[in-house]
Enzyme design. Structure first.
Site, PDB file in Angstrom:
ATOM      1  N   ARG A   1      80.468 -41.337   7.132  1.00 24.22           N
ATOM      2  CA  ARG A   1      79.227 -40.619   6.897  1.00 24.22           C
ATOM      3  C   ARG A   1      78.092 -41.349   7.603  1.00 24.22           C
ATOM      4  O   ARG A   1      78.052 -42.578   7.648  1.00 24.22           O
ATOM      5  CB  ARG A   1      78.923 -40.519   5.388  1.00 24.22           C
ATOM      6  CG  ARG A   1      79.779 -39.501   4.641  1.00 24.22           C
ATOM      7  CD  ARG A   1      79.389 -38.089   5.027  1.00 24.22           C
ATOM      8  NE  ARG A   1      80.116 -37.060   4.300  1.00 24.22           N
ATOM      9  CZ  ARG A   1      81.239 -36.481   4.717  1.00 24.22           C
ATOM     10  NH1 ARG A   1      81.788 -36.866   5.850  1.00 24.22           N
ATOM     11  NH2 ARG A   1      81.803 -35.536   4.005  1.00 24.22           N
TER      12      ARG A   1
ATOM     13  N   GLU B   1      72.196 -34.076  10.356  1.00 23.63           N
ATOM     14  CA  GLU B   1      72.932 -33.342  11.393  1.00 23.63           C
ATOM     15  C   GLU B   1      72.481 -31.887  11.444  1.00 23.63           C
ATOM     16  O   GLU B   1      72.422 -31.237  10.405  1.00 23.63           O
ATOM     17  CB  GLU B   1      74.438 -33.436  11.104  1.00 23.63           C
ATOM     18  CG  GLU B   1      74.938 -34.860  11.158  1.00 23.63           C
ATOM     19  CD  GLU B   1      76.363 -35.051  10.680  1.00 23.63           C
ATOM     20  OE1 GLU B   1      76.930 -36.135  10.896  1.00 23.63           O
ATOM     21  OE2 GLU B   1      76.919 -34.106  10.063  1.00 23.63           O
TER      22      GLU B   1
ATOM     23  N   HIS C   1      80.197 -34.965  15.129  1.00 19.72           N
ATOM     24  CA  HIS C   1      80.903 -34.746  13.861  1.00 19.72           C
ATOM     25  C   HIS C   1      82.141 -33.850  14.058  1.00 19.72           C
ATOM     26  O   HIS C   1      82.341 -32.875  13.337  1.00 19.72           O
ATOM     27  CB  HIS C   1      79.964 -34.123  12.815  1.00 19.72           C
ATOM     28  CG  HIS C   1      80.415 -34.389  11.405  1.00 19.72           C
ATOM     29  ND1 HIS C   1      79.532 -34.592  10.375  1.00 19.72           N
ATOM     30  CD2 HIS C   1      81.652 -34.461  10.855  1.00 19.72           C
ATOM     31  CE1 HIS C   1      80.204 -34.783   9.244  1.00 19.72           C
ATOM     32  NE2 HIS C   1      81.494 -34.710   9.517  1.00 19.72           N
TER      33      HIS C   1
END
Length: 316
Positions: free
Chosen positions: A232, A261, A283
């Site tokens: 994370r 994000e 990601h």
């Protein structure tokens, strides 16, 4: 029974979601803004979310809601305590990316050790021709064999990365929790930072792990060590990492997640893209086609199990 998927766009369009086996009405939205959440879930029995936030302010206004299905493993976007108090069950997806994420972490480790991005960019810029030689040595190239991989967090993904790394000749150490006693098979958090050639993060984001790696921790790492984060974004103090890269205090970093994000242009890690020993991916460590399809299948499995009175993968 009404099911509402608030952010279907978080799965690639070619990923198939089979229809649940019970009578239902399915509604899906590509994405949902915060001000749209309450209206879209007003008459829903089951909510499906990946990254949409469900806080107490929303959950307390949804008396019909029985189940929140998180289309991911992490649950930091859902207020679990509010769900518990409201009698709303919550389930998540597990072990679907056990191949994809470890392979992505290993790819980052290998790319940084071999300076692949740096050499690719320099060849594209004409450096090879300018060198006048059959090769040139502008960036370091290191073998993985004999290096030490330090794992912070030791769940399924970390264990699978350990298997891959061991097969390539790396030694592996597992760190105890920061500030906690050292148990069997563990080294202290500080010793791991001191001794590892690669530090890889695999723990959830909680109040205890936020900024787990900051200026102090980066200073404890070897001067040529790599930091890998496929966990994370909030695990790392991004400004501190930018400073460490700018001052050549670590060997490099490979990151798949950021604190917000998508990142704003002024995010420190967007600024770090100027450095040849830094790699940022959007990601996607989890997002192999195989993994996404396993996620989609398990998502429907979770829903069917709950409706059948045999809930699985329950968080609350």
């Amino acid at each position: 029974m009404k099911l509402v998927f608030l952010d279907r766009k978080t799965l690639a369009p070619e990923i198939k979601l089979r229809a649940p086996s019970f009578a239902h009405h399915w509604e899906e939205h590509e994405e949902t803004a915060p001000h749209q959440v309450l209206e879209r879930l007003q008459d829903a029995d089951i909510a499906i979310v990946n990254k949409v936030r469900l806080g107490a302010d929303i959950l307390t206004q949804l008396p019909r809601l029985k189940l929140v299905v998180i289309a991911a493993t992490g649950s930091d976007n859902v207020d679990l305590e509010a769900c518990r108090q409201a009698g709303i069950a919550v389930c998540n997806i597990r072990d679907y990316s056990k191949n994809s994420v470890p392979e992505h972490a290993l790819a980052l480790i290998m790319a940084l050790n071999r300076s692949l991005n740096a050499y690719h960019a320099s060849v594209a810029a004409g450096r090879w021709h300018q060198s006048g030689q059959f090769c040139y040595f502008d960036y370091p190239v290191r073998d993985l064999a004999g290096q030490t991989l330090g794992l912070i967090g030791y769940g399924t993904i970390a264990r699978d990365l350990e298997k891959l790394a061991t097969a390539l000749g790396m030694k592996v150490m597992v760190g105890a929790r920061k500030g906690q006693p050292v148990g069997e098979g563990r080294v202290s958090f500080e010793q791991l930072l001191n001794d590892a050639d690669v530090v890889s993060l695999h723990c959830p984001l909680t109040s205890e792990t936020r900024h787990l790696i900051g200026e102090r921790e980066l200073a404890l790492m070897k001067g040529d060590a790599l930091l890998i984060n496929v966990g994370r974004g909030g695990l790392v103090d991004e400004a501190a990492l930018l400073a460490a890269l700018a001052q050549n205090r670590i060997g490099g970093a490979g990151v798949d997640v950021v604190s917000e994000e998508p990142p704003a242009p002024d995010n420190p890690l967007m600024q770090a893209l100027q450095y040849p020993n830094f790699i940022l991916t959007p990601h996607v460590a989890w997002a192999s086609r195989n993994a996404m399809q396993r996620l989609a299948d398990q998502l429907i499995d979770n829903i069917e199990a709950f409706v059948a009175g045999q809930p699985q993968n329950i968080l609350v």
